[in-house]
Scaffold this active site. Structure first.
Site, mmCIF file in Angstrom:
data_model
loop_
_atom_site.group_PDB
_atom_site.id
_atom_site.type_symbol
_atom_site.label_atom_id
_atom_site.label_comp_id
_atom_site.label_asym_id
_atom_site.label_seq_id
_atom_site.Cartn_x
_atom_site.Cartn_y
_atom_site.Cartn_z
ATOM 1 C CB SER A 270 -15.670 -11.173 95.419
ATOM 2 O OG SER A 270 -14.648 -10.253 95.253
ATOM 3 C CE LYS A 274 -15.905 -6.452 99.633
ATOM 4 N NZ LYS A 274 -14.581 -6.933 99.790
ATOM 5 C CD1 TRP A 361 -8.639 -6.585 96.037
ATOM 6 C CD2 TRP A 361 -6.904 -5.244 96.437
ATOM 7 N NE1 TRP A 361 -9.084 -5.287 95.950
ATOM 8 C CE2 TRP A 361 -8.048 -4.446 96.184
ATOM 9 C CE3 TRP A 361 -5.681 -4.613 96.706
ATOM 10 C CZ2 TRP A 361 -8.006 -3.045 96.206
ATOM 11 C CZ3 TRP A 361 -5.650 -3.223 96.726
ATOM 12 C CH2 TRP A 361 -6.792 -2.460 96.485
ATOM 13 C CG HIS A 411 -10.727 -12.568 93.773
ATOM 14 N ND1 HIS A 411 -10.933 -12.394 95.120
ATOM 15 C CD2 HIS A 411 -11.763 -11.949 93.142
ATOM 16 C CE1 HIS A 411 -12.044 -11.689 95.296
ATOM 17 N NE2 HIS A 411 -12.559 -11.412 94.108
HETATM 18 C C1 GCU Z 1 -12.663 -5.445 94.000
HETATM 19 C C2 GCU Z 1 -12.818 -4.905 95.409
HETATM 20 C C3 GCU Z 1 -13.011 -6.024 96.419
HETATM 21 C C4 GCU Z 1 -14.130 -6.942 95.979
HETATM 22 C C5 GCU Z 1 -13.893 -7.401 94.564
HETATM 23 C C6 GCU Z 1 -15.059 -8.176 93.958
HETATM 24 O O1 GCU Z 1 -11.464 -6.131 93.877
HETATM 25 O O2 GCU Z 1 -11.697 -4.127 95.689
HETATM 26 O O3 GCU Z 1 -13.312 -5.499 97.692
HETATM 27 O O4 GCU Z 1 -14.247 -8.021 96.870
HETATM 28 O O5 GCU Z 1 -13.737 -6.279 93.719
HETATM 29 O O6 GCU Z 1 -16.159 -8.126 94.445
HETATM 30 O O7 GCU Z 1 -14.835 -8.809 92.933
#
Ligand code: GCU
Length: 434
Positions: A270, A274, A361, A411
């Protein structure tokens, strides 16, 4: 705003044929979850240089294009991080060769992130299988600290600011005994050790607490110039800081004789997926990179605007990227780079992109396409790219050197995900089949 000839030169751009029904209005607010509503877009070609020149050799990629793209991501997306501190300073604070009933070694190491002895410390937890050889190791930051990844009572509780979470027993932003092992479902440590890998982890909040306070806490203030109170528009946001922290962990892992410092894999889920990608792009000492459900600002193409958009991420998490990135909210086409070029920056090292079917998402298709459009760079560098034209079906992993896998479900990080990470690492990092 600067002008980027590489973006406005359609001759050198890749045209994506999509089933477009309409262009989106400039102020689109709705979340796109329908492939037919994805707008038409043109991606910058990673193999076209700043003046429209074709990048045709590995030499031209390494000497010109790679630094050029790094600089674009630094100044427009994540922000530029400072250089590594001159000297690595760390202390092994706890150590045992009897972890997990005697099958593993445990090391807890306090890594000083700055020259200031009172400054932030990254508390690294390392588990290694017992062997005489240096161990290939996954490095993955956690969301709530080392004590949550296992119920091993010897693991120290985090001391940095924590996000309150009732289920994890965190209140008043402080750790408690109750948090032990509460994320262990995402960390099948014994299975990983059994397959011959080590696991190194640290809490991302040790580097920079994950909330928007104008960069007053965490690592940022230690690198402000005289009179500076926050990063400039092209300087590091939190993702760049967490990535920088991963490199500091790697500094230590490369010094440790127990870890195979040439075989450390940057892994993350998540927002930390990144982070793992940007760490792998900027620090070529990472042997491979694996991103899990990294989505917008990670593996997913921004120009698709599917699921989370640049506007939404900038609004919800203004501290993650550099301030220059804000200009691309509702304006993705103006950004001189897109995320397939982030994947290309990892080439020719192995990279695995992992999606989950229900994680719309994060735009699974956009995550696949990034790998797909990064493939020509892998090929230019003499290794295989993804090698498939179409997104594979659920549970049909493409474990090419530039791999992609989508599993059913949400997720999350699952034991099945870890099996794929290790299958991938067996093939491309430890057995180096190609
Ligand atoms: C949120 C956010 C995402 C991210 C995620 C996470 O959903 O919008 O961009 O990847 O949190 O890190 O759990």
């Amino acid at each position: 705003m600067r002008c980027y000839p590489r973006v406005s030169a359609p001759l050198f751009c890749l045209f994506l044929v999509t089933t477009v029904t309409s262009m989106l209005p400039a102020q689109q607010e709705v979340v796109i979850y329908d492939e037919a509503k994805v707008p038409q877009f043109t991606l910058p070609d990673p193999l076209v240089g700043p003046n429209g020149e074709k990048i045709e050799t590995a030499e031209a990629w390494n000497s010109k294009q790679r630094p050029y793209l790094i600089q674009l991501f630094e100044t427009q997306v994540y922000g530029k991080a400072p250089a590594a501190p001159g000297k690595i300073s760390y202390k092994v604070t706890e150590s045992s060769d009897e972890a997990f009933g005697g099958k593993a070694r445990r090391r807890q190491v306090a890594i000083q992130l700055t020259d200031d002895p009172e400054g932030p410390v990254l508390n690294l937890l390392v588990y290694l299988p017992k062997t005489d050889k240096p161990v290939p190791t996954f490095l993955m930051l956690s969301f709530y600290g080392n004590a949550t990844v296992t119920d091993d009572p010897a693991v120290m509780l985090p001391t940095s600011w924590l996000r309150d979470n009732k289920d994890k027993g965190i209140s008043g932003h402080k750790a408690s005994e109750k948090m032990r092992g509460t994320s262990s479902g995402r960390w099948p440590i014994e299975t990983i050790l059994d397959r011959g890998y080590g696991v190194a982890t640290a809490y991302y909040g040790d580097i920079d607490p994950d909330f928007d306070d104008g960069f007053q806490n965490g690592i940022h203030p230690y690198f402000n110039a005289e009179g500076q109170t926050k990063p400039k528009a092209d300087e590091w946001g939190s993702i760049a800081a967490w990535s920088w922290g991963m490199s500091r962990a790697l500094d230590y892992l490369q010094e440790s004789e127990e870890v195979d410092g040439e075989k450390v894999i940057s892994l993350g889920h998540s927002r930390l997926g990144k982070t793992a990608l940007w760490a792998g792009a900027t620090d070529t000492r990472f042997a491979a990179v694996i991103s899990n459900n990294s989505g917008c600002g990670g593996a997913a193409l921004s120009r698709r605007r599917y699921g989370e958009s640049v506007q939404k991420i900038n609004k919800s998490f203004p501290h993650w990227f550099c301030d220059n990135f804000v200009q691309y909210s509702h304006n993705e086409d103006a950004c001189p780079v897109d995320q397939h070029e982030l994947i290309a920056l990892i080439a020719p090292r192995p990279c695995l992109i992992c999606s989950a079917e229900e994680d719309r998402w994060a735009d699974p298709h956009g995550e696949f396409l990034s790998g797909h459009y990064a493939s020509p760079v892998y090929e230019l560098l003499g290794v295989e790219g993804m090698g498939v034209e179409k997104m594979p079906a659920i549970n049909e992993p493409v474990l090419s050197r530039l791999g992609y896998v989508i599993r059913p479900g949400k997720h999350d990080v699952t034991t099945l995900d870890w099996q794929r990470y290790m299958d991938f690492a067996d093939r491309h990092v430890t057995k180096a089949a190609d």
